[in-house]
Design a protein around this motif. Sequence first.
Motif, PDB file in Angstrom:
ATOM      1  N   VAL A   1       0.849  -1.182   0.000  1.00 30.14           N
ATOM      2  CA  VAL A   1       0.000   0.000   0.000  1.00 30.14           C
ATOM      3  C   VAL A   1       0.894   1.245   0.000  1.00 30.14           C
ATOM      4  CG1 VAL A   1      -1.721   1.311   1.332  1.00 30.14           C
ATOM      5  CG2 VAL A   1      -1.894  -1.184   1.172  1.00 30.14           C
ATOM      6  N   VAL A   2       2.017   1.128   0.730  1.00 29.23           N
ATOM      7  CA  VAL A   2       3.071   2.148   0.763  1.00 29.23           C
ATOM      8  C   VAL A   2       4.375   1.433   0.459  1.00 29.23           C
ATOM      9  CG1 VAL A   2       4.304   3.799   2.221  1.00 29.23           C
ATOM     10  CG2 VAL A   2       1.848   3.532   2.492  1.00 29.23           C
ATOM     11  N   LYS A   3       5.159   1.967  -0.466  1.00 34.08           N
ATOM     12  CA  LYS A   3       6.399   1.282  -0.870  1.00 34.08           C
ATOM     13  C   LYS A   3       7.483   1.382   0.193  1.00 34.08           C
ATOM     14  CE  LYS A   3       4.947  -0.003  -4.955  1.00 34.08           C
ATOM     15  NZ  LYS A   3       4.651  -1.423  -5.212  1.00 34.08           N
ATOM     16  N   ASP A   4       7.550   2.532   0.861  1.00 33.29           N
ATOM     17  CA  ASP A   4       8.613   2.783   1.831  1.00 33.29           C
ATOM     18  C   ASP A   4       8.005   3.560   2.990  1.00 33.29           C
ATOM     19  OD1 ASP A   4      10.852   4.093   3.198  1.00 33.29           O
ATOM     20  OD2 ASP A   4      12.081   3.464   1.491  1.00 33.29           O
ATOM     21  N   LEU A   5       8.363   3.196   4.216  1.00 27.11           N
ATOM     22  CA  LEU A   5       7.803   3.892   5.376  1.00 27.11           C
ATOM     23  C   LEU A   5       8.117   5.386   5.370  1.00 27.11           C
ATOM     24  CD1 LEU A   5       8.107   1.661   8.588  1.00 27.11           C
ATOM     25  CD2 LEU A   5       6.052   2.301   7.318  1.00 27.11           C
ATOM     26  N   LYS A   6       9.216   5.750   4.740  1.00 26.62           N
ATOM     27  CA  LYS A   6       9.558   7.183   4.651  1.00 26.62           C
ATOM     28  C   LYS A   6       8.496   7.966   3.861  1.00 26.62           C
ATOM     29  CE  LYS A   6      14.595   6.968   5.184  1.00 26.62           C
ATOM     30  NZ  LYS A   6      14.726   5.557   5.547  1.00 26.62           N
ATOM     31  N   ASP A   7       7.714   7.252   3.044  1.00 31.03           N
ATOM     32  CA  ASP A   7       6.649   7.893   2.255  1.00 31.03           C
ATOM     33  C   ASP A   7       5.270   7.715   2.892  1.00 31.03           C
ATOM     34  OD1 ASP A   7       8.575   8.501   0.275  1.00 31.03           O
ATOM     35  OD2 ASP A   7       8.353   6.484  -0.572  1.00 31.03           O
ATOM     36  N   HIS A   8       5.239   7.176   4.112  1.00 30.82           N
ATOM     37  CA  HIS A   8       3.954   6.896   4.755  1.00 30.82           C
ATOM     38  C   HIS A   8       3.222   8.201   5.068  1.00 30.82           C
ATOM     39  CE1 HIS A   8       0.899   5.257   7.388  1.00 30.82           C
ATOM     40  NE2 HIS A   8       1.204   4.064   6.913  1.00 30.82           N
ATOM     41  N   PRO A   9       1.888   8.242   4.857  1.00 29.81           N
ATOM     42  CA  PRO A   9       1.139   9.491   5.048  1.00 29.81           C
ATOM     43  C   PRO A   9       0.826   9.840   6.500  1.00 29.81           C
ATOM     44  CG  PRO A   9      -0.348   7.750   4.353  1.00 29.81           C
ATOM     45  CD  PRO A   9       1.046   7.174   4.272  1.00 29.81           C
ATOM     46  N   LEU A  10       1.279   9.069   7.467  1.00 25.46           N
ATOM     47  CA  LEU A  10       0.882   9.291   8.860  1.00 25.46           C
ATOM     48  C   LEU A  10       1.181  10.711   9.346  1.00 25.46           C
ATOM     49  CD1 LEU A  10       0.992   6.993  11.874  1.00 25.46           C
ATOM     50  CD2 LEU A  10       2.368   9.048  12.033  1.00 25.46           C
ATOM     51  N   LYS A  11       2.383  11.210   9.067  1.00 25.58           N
ATOM     52  CA  LYS A  11       2.751  12.554   9.538  1.00 25.58           C
ATOM     53  C   LYS A  11       1.878  13.619   8.849  1.00 25.58           C
ATOM     54  CE  LYS A  11       5.815  15.052  11.974  1.00 25.58           C
ATOM     55  NZ  LYS A  11       7.240  15.197  11.635  1.00 25.58           N
ATOM     56  N   THR A  12       1.616  13.418   7.569  1.00 23.23           N
ATOM     57  CA  THR A  12       0.739  14.344   6.836  1.00 23.23           C
ATOM     58  C   THR A  12      -0.659  14.352   7.444  1.00 23.23           C
ATOM     59  OG1 THR A  12       1.968  13.939   4.800  1.00 23.23           O
ATOM     60  CG2 THR A  12      -0.228  14.894   4.557  1.00 23.23           C
ATOM     61  N   MET A  13      -1.163  13.171   7.780  1.00 19.49           N
ATOM     62  CA  MET A  13      -2.476  13.076   8.420  1.00 19.49           C
ATOM     63  C   MET A  13      -2.507  13.875   9.720  1.00 19.49           C
ATOM     64  SD  MET A  13      -3.202   9.005   7.969  1.00 19.49           S
ATOM     65  CE  MET A  13      -3.903   8.298   6.481  1.00 19.49           C
ATOM     66  N   MET A  14      -1.462  13.713  10.521  1.00 16.83           N
ATOM     67  CA  MET A  14      -1.394  14.430  11.795  1.00 16.83           C
ATOM     68  C   MET A  14      -1.360  15.946  11.566  1.00 16.83           C
ATOM     69  SD  MET A  14       1.333  11.935  13.754  1.00 16.83           S
ATOM     70  CE  MET A  14       1.306  12.753  15.349  1.00 16.83           C
ATOM     71  N   GLU A  15      -0.584  16.371  10.585  1.00 15.37           N
ATOM     72  CA  GLU A  15      -0.462  17.802  10.290  1.00 15.37           C
ATOM     73  C   GLU A  15      -1.780  18.399   9.806  1.00 15.37           C
ATOM     74  OE1 GLU A  15       2.764  17.630   7.543  1.00 15.37           O
ATOM     75  OE2 GLU A  15       4.307  17.611   9.111  1.00 15.37           O
ATOM     76  N   LYS A  16      -2.626  17.562   9.184  1.00 16.01           N
ATOM     77  CA  LYS A  16      -3.931  18.033   8.696  1.00 16.01           C
ATOM     78  C   LYS A  16      -5.007  17.987   9.787  1.00 16.01           C
ATOM     79  CE  LYS A  16      -3.249  16.924   3.786  1.00 16.01           C
ATOM     80  NZ  LYS A  16      -3.588  18.242   3.200  1.00 16.01           N
ATOM     81  N   GLY A  17      -4.594  17.605  10.986  1.00 12.08           N
ATOM     82  CA  GLY A  17      -5.541  17.578  12.100  1.00 12.08           C
ATOM     83  C   GLY A  17      -6.337  16.299  12.228  1.00 12.08           C
ATOM     84  N   MET A  18      -5.938  15.247  11.496  1.00  8.86           N
ATOM     85  CA  MET A  18      -6.641  13.968  11.597  1.00  8.86           C
ATOM     86  C   MET A  18      -6.154  13.218  12.848  1.00  8.86           C
ATOM     87  SD  MET A  18      -6.292  12.983   7.549  1.00  8.86           S
ATOM     88  CE  MET A  18      -7.693  11.905   7.261  1.00  8.86           C
TER      89      MET A  18
END
Length: 339
Positions: free
Chosen positions: A255-272
């Motif tokens: 689903v994600v090729k590399d953990l460095k590209d994982h959207p988790l931090k982006t999700m947090m920054e968007k207030g999720m």
Amino acid sequence: MTNNMKSFIAQLPKAELHLHIEGTFEPSLMFEIAKRNGQFIPFDSVEELEKAYKFDCLQDFLDIYYQGAGVLIHEQDFYDLTYSYLEKCAAQNVRHTEIMFDPQTHTDRGVSFKTVINGITRACDDAREKLGVSSLLIMSYLRHLSEEEAFVTLEDSLPFKHKITAIGLDSSEKGNPPSKFKNVFAASVKEGYIPLAHAGEEGDADYVWEAIDVLGIKRIDHGNNSLQDDKLVEEIVKRDLALTVCPLSNTALQVVKDLKDHPLKTMMEKGMNVTINSDDPAYFGGQVNKNYEEIQEALGLSKEDLYNLAKNSFQYSLLDNVLKQQYLKELETFYLANK
């Protein structure tokens, strides 16, 4: 990763909200139960089975997942499977866990619903008393099967309703949109079950929209592809819906090729409101603490980030408010002493 950060994660009080009990089936226990039950599995050793735990997609994983679950026959098998996982929770300072189980995986093989749930709940009761780990159950419908079959499972569950908190929706996402299960979810909610569902792992943002609008879910399992749609992100934040994200599962299933590209931090920054979970740890290379460790290292998460992720895990659990506040206080005390 520094020893200080590893120690912080190890001691961090946390909850796990996205965990399939059949996906905790370690190869050594699978061989032990298969031998006990005289069941054949097409591998000659634990090592050979471990090598088979390499997947290119969700379906590759599901094929071997269902094969492994086939050795579970008796109540004691389900007890042993569940208690083994709960012992790992205690060792990782997982204070509370919300366990998904797939009745249809077993009832379709002739194993009774009663056998499955009594084995699992007996282990949960023992773990609460002996290990200090609380738990509750999420009954998942298999989305590759029909809604009619899900209704049979709902009926099977009713004598054991007091043992089940929520319903979920898992298995092959593509081609099986949430709306396919609209009626059985409505009927389940009428019976008092809290609705949850996997959405946005393989399926796109439309599946997440359906899950929240058509099924009325109270928490999103995975939800990675929510980021495809800014309006959806806004809606998730507005509705205060948490996401149960599973980093190592995402890389194992491509689903994600590399953990460095994982959207988790982006999700947090968007207030999720994001939580970290292991999904199917025996198959995906790590229990929940390993997920914390690897995503921390990949994305450079701070202790404050990790504290907030753990805080979300309690805040968005399905616990009653008294126990929820007790765990949140324990977490806060730990963080203030170790930040």
